[in-house]
Design an enzyme around this catalytic site. Structure first.
Site, PDB file in Angstrom:
ATOM      1  N   ASP A  35       0.968  -1.239  -0.068  1.00  0.00           N
ATOM      2  CA  ASP A  35       0.038   0.537  -0.148  1.00  0.00           C
ATOM      3  C   ASP A  35       1.305   1.317   0.105  1.00  0.00           C
ATOM      4  O   ASP A  35       0.208   2.130  -0.839  1.00  0.00           O
ATOM      5  CB  ASP A  35      -0.511  -0.035   1.163  1.00  0.00           C
ATOM      6  N   TYR A  38       2.361   1.993  -3.206  1.00  0.00           N
ATOM      7  CA  TYR A  38       1.180   2.235  -4.012  1.00  0.00           C
ATOM      8  C   TYR A  38       0.727   4.192  -4.386  1.00  0.00           C
ATOM      9  O   TYR A  38       1.312   4.925  -4.809  1.00  0.00           O
ATOM     10  CB  TYR A  38      -0.209   1.927  -3.896  1.00  0.00           C
ATOM     11  N   LEU A  85     -35.928  -8.372  -9.092  1.00  0.00           N
ATOM     12  CA  LEU A  85     -36.315  -9.945  -8.945  1.00  0.00           C
ATOM     13  C   LEU A  85     -36.842 -10.354  -8.140  1.00  0.00           C
ATOM     14  O   LEU A  85     -37.625  -9.767  -7.038  1.00  0.00           O
ATOM     15  CB  LEU A  85     -34.906 -10.251  -9.281  1.00  0.00           C
ATOM     16  N   GLU A 115     -25.885 -17.649 -10.428  1.00  0.00           N
ATOM     17  CA  GLU A 115     -24.950 -16.572  -9.536  1.00  0.00           C
ATOM     18  C   GLU A 115     -25.450 -16.125  -7.999  1.00  0.00           C
ATOM     19  O   GLU A 115     -25.708 -16.130  -7.734  1.00  0.00           O
ATOM     20  CB  GLU A 115     -24.927 -14.947 -10.286  1.00  0.00           C
ATOM     21  N   LYS A 117     -25.840 -14.410  -4.923  1.00  0.00           N
ATOM     22  CA  LYS A 117     -26.870 -12.719  -4.937  1.00  0.00           C
ATOM     23  C   LYS A 117     -25.804 -11.959  -3.490  1.00  0.00           C
ATOM     24  O   LYS A 117     -26.207 -11.846  -3.062  1.00  0.00           O
ATOM     25  CB  LYS A 117     -28.169 -12.771  -4.615  1.00  0.00           C
ATOM     26  N   ASP A 119     -24.821  -9.015  -1.311  1.00  0.00           N
ATOM     27  CA  ASP A 119     -26.187  -8.191  -0.468  1.00  0.00           C
ATOM     28  C   ASP A 119     -25.504  -6.770  -0.358  1.00  0.00           C
ATOM     29  O   ASP A 119     -24.696  -6.846   0.216  1.00  0.00           O
ATOM     30  CB  ASP A 119     -25.994  -8.603   0.474  1.00  0.00           C
ATOM     31  N   ARG A 138     -29.717   2.745  -8.508  1.00  0.00           N
ATOM     32  CA  ARG A 138     -30.980   2.096  -9.132  1.00  0.00           C
ATOM     33  C   ARG A 138     -32.238   3.074  -9.152  1.00  0.00           C
ATOM     34  O   ARG A 138     -33.417   3.094 -10.444  1.00  0.00           O
ATOM     35  CB  ARG A 138     -31.406   1.081  -8.626  1.00  0.00           C
ATOM     36  N   TYR A 228     -22.258  -7.746 -13.222  1.00  0.00           N
ATOM     37  CA  TYR A 228     -23.340  -9.043 -13.898  1.00  0.00           C
ATOM     38  C   TYR A 228     -24.413  -8.648 -15.031  1.00  0.00           C
ATOM     39  O   TYR A 228     -25.268  -9.300 -15.243  1.00  0.00           O
ATOM     40  CB  TYR A 228     -23.931  -9.796 -12.984  1.00  0.00           C
ATOM     41  N   CYS A 412     -40.111   3.965  38.343  1.00  0.00           N
ATOM     42  CA  CYS A 412     -40.205   4.079  39.484  1.00  0.00           C
ATOM     43  C   CYS A 412     -41.377   3.239  41.176  1.00  0.00           C
ATOM     44  O   CYS A 412     -41.507   3.363  41.439  1.00  0.00           O
ATOM     45  CB  CYS A 412     -41.060   5.627  39.434  1.00  0.00           C
ATOM     46  N   CYS A 427     -46.929   2.335  32.838  1.00  0.00           N
ATOM     47  CA  CYS A 427     -46.454   3.276  33.949  1.00  0.00           C
ATOM     48  C   CYS A 427     -47.946   4.650  34.072  1.00  0.00           C
ATOM     49  O   CYS A 427     -48.173   4.742  33.436  1.00  0.00           O
ATOM     50  CB  CYS A 427     -45.168   3.998  33.589  1.00  0.00           C
ATOM     51  N   CYS A 432     -43.238   9.926  37.063  1.00  0.00           N
ATOM     52  CA  CYS A 432     -41.940   8.557  36.709  1.00  0.00           C
ATOM     53  C   CYS A 432     -40.979   9.223  36.128  1.00  0.00           C
ATOM     54  O   CYS A 432     -40.669   9.879  35.148  1.00  0.00           O
ATOM     55  CB  CYS A 432     -42.957   7.359  35.821  1.00  0.00           C
TER      56      CYS A 432
END
Ligand code: IVH
Length: 668
Positions: A35, A38, A85, A115, A117, A119, A138, A228, A412, A427, A432
Site C-alpha cells: 500500500d 502504491y 427480481l 450467480e 446474490k 448483498d 437504481r 453481472y 419508579c 407506567c 416517573c
C-alpha cells in the site's frame, strides 16, 4: 503551462503503473506492491498534475481520490429500466419458475446461469468511447441519482476500458457495489477507536457511502463492485455467459463462483451448496440469482410488471445466531410505554455484535414462550434492528419457568397497566423519572428546542438531583444550580444557560412539537402552528376546529384536544408562556402582501447567501410556499450553483427561472 515531453511521458508511465496495480489488486486479487509503495506512486502523479494541470486526463488514477463535493445529485433516466427480481424461498417455487420458462420456450433447449446474490447496492455505469462517463443508482428502477464522482473513487471500476476488435466502446454495465466483511470490520474498529459511531452492516454502509456528497470520504471507504450485466449496440450479444466473459476482458470484476446450470436441478444444488458455504465468503450474500442464459430467449420471455420472467432470486433465510438470554429488562418511554428488552450474551450477527434485542411486548414473549436462561435465536430484520426470533427448546434447562410480566415500573415502582385492546403496558405515574427524562430529552432535542448542552447525561443529573421535574423547569434553572452538578464547571453552566435562552427564539411550531403531544410529530406541529395564530387559539379550539385543519385526522385532533384539557399540561404551558418561548405564529405577523405571498418556489442547486432551509423559512415567512419538485403549479424555480435536473424540468414546463440575485430582490 505545457509540460515538457519527458514529464508527459513520466506521467503516462505512472498512470499505467497505477492502473496495472489497481487491476492486480481489485480485479485479479493478486496485489503486486505494498500500500505504501502504491501511495508513493500516486503522490508523484498528483504532484506532476498539480504542477501541470494540463496533464490531467479524465481517466487518470488521481481522479479517484475525489473531487469537489456535490451539492445535489442530478437525476438520470435509465435507457432501459433497472428491473428487480421476484423472490423464491423453496425448491418447489424454483420448479414453478422452471415450468413457466418451459411453457413459453416450448420445445427449445435452454440453460441457466447461477450467480451469488451479492448483498449490496445495484448501480449502472455508462461508457462512451471507452471512457466511464456516467454512474447512477437504481433509484426507482426508471430514474436514479447521478453519482459518477463517487463511483470514480472505486478502484474495481475501470475509468477507461481496453479497445480491441471484439470489444465494445459504447455500453452500459450493471452490478453490485459492496464492502468486504473484513474492510467493514476494520472501518468499524477505527470508528470505535476514534470514539465515533459505528456502522450497522456492510450493505447499509455501502449504500450510505454512495449517497455521500463528498467523494473524498467515499474514496476512503473501501467499496468494490461485482458486475453481472452488459448492454451494447456495438456487438451482437448471444448469451449472458458470453457477456460475463466480455466483462472480464474489459477488466470488470465478475464473481468467480458464477456457473452454468444445465437443468433446474443443478441450480437447486448450487443454491444448497452456497447456503452452507455462504458464511465462509469474504462478503455477504442474501441468496442466489438464476438466469436464462440465451439473450434471444430472455427477450422471448420478457417481463411482468417490474421483474423479468427469465430470472429469479432464491433468497436465503436471515442469518440466525444462537446465544443465551441472560435477563429481560423493561424500558420506559416518554409516554410511559413499557418495552421488554432481551439482555443477551453478546453475539456476532450479520456484521455486528448484538447484546440487546427487542422483545416487543408481553404477547410476543408468551407466543414464543421465551424464558430467561433460554438459548435463543437472534437475527436482524430488514430494518437491521436485532430481534429474538425463537427459542432452541432442545437446549432448555428443566428448571426453567415461563416468563411473567412484572407488575411494577422498574424506574419508579408504580403500578403498570395494559389498556384493553393494546399490546403494551404503561407506567401509570406521570412523574416517573424515566418519563420525565424522556419528555425533557424530547423537548431539548435538536429537532425541537435544540438546547445545546442539555443531553441525556445532564438531564439525568438534573432529574436525579431534583432540580428538574418537567420541561418548564428548564427555564427556571439558575447558573449556580447547574454549576454545582458533577463535572459541570462555570463554563459549561454558562453554555447551557445560553442554549436555554437561545431556544426562546425558536418558532412556535418547534415549541408545539417539543410538548410531546401524542401523535404530534414535526410536520403536524408545523401545520397546527401555521393554522392557529397562537397557543391560546389552539387551547380554545373545539374538537371540530381541530379536525377541520387540513392534514389533521380525528386521532390527532382528539389527542391535541385532550392535551389542552389536562390541568397538568395547562400548568406547564402557562409556565412556558411566562418564560418567554414563542407561542405565536410568525406567519400571522406578516405585514401586508409581498411579491412572494401565495407563490410556489422550487430551489435547485445551492445558494451562496443562505442555506436551503433558510431560503425555505424566508419564503414561508412571506406567505409563499416552498416545494421540492417542479410541477405545473410551480411559479418560480430558483437556480443556484450546480443546478440539477429540476432546471431541465422547469424549462420543459416553461416555468419562470430566477437567479439568486433576483430571488433576493423578490424577498425585499
Ligand atoms: S440481476 C433483471 N444478479 O438483487 C435482473 N442482481 O433483488 C436484475 N443482485 O436489484 C438484477 N446480485 O441489486 C442480479 N448476481 C446478481 C445479483 C443481483 C445481487 C441484486 C441487485 C438487484 C436485486 C434484485
Amino acid at each position: 503551462m505545457i509540460a515538457p515531453a519527458s514529464t508527459q511521458q513520466k506521467a503516462e508511465k505512472l498512470r499505467a503503473a497505477l492502473r496495472s496495480h489497481d487491476n492486480q489488486y481489485y480485479v485479479l486479487s493478486e496485489p503486486s506492491i505494498s500500500d505504501m509503495e502504491y501511495d508513493q506512486l500516486m503522490q508523484q502523479l498528483v504532484q506532476l498534475e498539480n504542477e501541470y494541470p494540463g496533464l490531467v486526463t479524465p481517466d487518470s488514477p488521481t481522479q479517484r481520490v475525489g473531487g469537489e463535493p456535490t451539492k445535489e445529485f442530478a437525476t438520470v433516466t435509465h435507457d432501459v429500466p433497472m428491473l428487480s427480481l421476484s423472490n423464491t424461498y423453496s425448491d418447489e417455487e424454483l420448479d414453478d419458475f422452471d415450468r413457466r420458462v418451459r411453457e413459453i420456450l416450448g420445445s427449445e433447449k435452454y440453460q441457466y446461469v447461477a450467480e451469488l446474490k451479492i448483498d449490496g447496492v445495484a448501480i449502472s455505469l455508462v461508457y462512451r468511447n471507452g471512457l466511464f462517463v456516467q454512474g447512477a443508482t437504481r433509484g426507482d428502477g426508471t430514474q436514479g441519482d447521478e453519482i459518477t464522482k463517487n463511483l470514480k473513487t472505486i478502484r474495481s471500476i475501470p475509468l477507461r476500458v481496453e479497445s480491441g476488435k471484439s470489444l465494445p466502446k459504447n455500453f452500459e454495465v450493471r452490478g453490485e457495489i459492496y464492502m468486504t466483511k473484513k474492510d467493514f470490520d476494520t472501518m468499524n474498529r477505527k470508528q470505535e477507536m476514534l470514539g465515533e459511531k459505528t456502522f450497522v452492516n456492510a450493505r447499509n454502509t455501502a449504500s450510505g457511502t454512495l449517497k455521500l456528497q463528498d467523494p473524498k470520504i467515499v474514496a476512503m471507504r473501501k467499496l468494490r463492485m461485482f458486475t453481472y450485466f452488459l448492454r451494447t449496440n456495438d456487438l451482437t450479444m448471444k448469451s449472458h455467459s458470453e457477456n460475463l466473459q466480455l466483462l472480464k476482458k474489459l477488466s470488470f470484476v465478475v464473481n468467480e463462483h458464477t456457473t452454468i446450470c444445465k437443468t433446474i436441478s443443478d441450480a437447486k444444488a448450487y443454491c444448497n451448496e452456497w447456503m452452507v458455504k455462504r458464511s465462509s465468503l469474504p462478503y455477504d450474500i442474501d441468496g442466489i440469482v438464476i438466469k436464462v442464459d440465451a439473450i434471444a430467449q430472455q427477450q422471448e420471455l420478457g417481463a411482468v410488471a417490474k421483474s423479468p420472467r427469465w430470472a429469479i432470486a432464491y433468497k436465503y433465510p436471515a442469518q440466525q445466531m444462537e446465544t443465551t438470554l441472560n435477563a429481560v429488562t423493561l424500558q420506559v418511554g416518554r409516554v410511559g410505554t413499557i418495552t421488554p428488552v432481551a439482555e443477551l450474551e453478546p453475539v456476532f450477527v450479520s456484521g455486528s455484535t448484538v447484546s440487546r434485542a427487542t422483545l416487543h411486548n408481553e404477547d410476543y414473549i408468551r407466543d414464543l414462550d421465551i424464558r430467561v436462561g433460554d438459548t435463543v435465536f437472534v437475527e436482524k430484520g430488514g430494518d437491521v434492528i436485532p430481534k429474538v426470533a425463537g427459542v432452541n427448546k432442545k437446549k432448555r434447562s428443566k428448571s426453567s419457568t415461563p416468563f411473567t410480566f412484572p407488575k411494577k415500573c422498574p424506574e419508579c415502582g408504580s403500578r403498570i397497566f395494559r389498556p384493553e385492546g393494546e399490546a403494551a403496558y404503561y407506567c401509570e405515574n406521570f412523574e416517573c423519572p424515566a418519563q420525565v427524562r424522556g419528555r425533557i430529552e424530547h423537548f431539548a432535542h435538536r429537532r425541537a428546542m435544540n438546547i445545546e448542552g442539555l443531553g441525556e447525561a445532564v438531564i439525568d443529573l438534573l432529574v436525579t438531583t431534583g432540580l428538574m421535574h418537567n420541561i418548564a423547569d428548564i427555564y427556571s434553572l439558575k447558573k449556580e444550580q447547574i454549576a454545582s452538578l458533577e463535572r459541570m464547571g462555570d463554563k459549561s453552566a454558562q453554555n447551557l444557560l445560553d442554549g436555554i435562552i437561545a431556544s426562546k427564539q425558536l418558532p412556535f411550531g418547534r415549541v408545539l412539537f417539543g410538548l410531546g403531544i401524542r401523535f404530534v410529530g414535526e410536520g403536524v406541529a408545523k401545520l397546527l402552528a401555521d393554522h392557529f395564530s397562537s397557543i391560546d387559539a389552539i387551547r380554545s379550539a373545539s374538537l371540530e376546529d381541530l379536525e377541520n385543519v387540513e392534514g389533521i385526522g380525528p386521532r390527532i385532533a382528539e389527542s391535541v384536544f385532550r392535551f389542552f384539557r389536562d390541568t397538568h399540561s395547562l400548568k406547564l404551558v402557562d409556565r412556558l408562556v411566562k418564560a418567554g418561548v414563542q407561542t405565536k405564529s410568525e406567519k400571522k405577523k406578516i405585514a401586508g402582501r409581498s411579491s412572494v405571498t401565495g407563490k410556489t418556489f422550487v430551489l435547485t442547486g445551492g445558494l451562496s447567501s443562505m442555506s436551503r432551509d433558510e431560503a425555505k423559512e424566508k419564503i414561508e415567512a412571506r406567505g409563499g410556499k416552498s416545494s421540492s419538485s417542479v410541477s405545473k403549479k410551480t411559479d418560480f424555480v430558483i437556480v443556484g450553483t450546480d443546478a440539477g435536473s429540476k432546471l431541465q424540468k422547469a424549462k420543459e414546463l416553461g416555468i419562470t427561472t430566477i437567479s439568486e440575485e433576483e430571488f433576493l430582490r423578490l424577498l425585499k
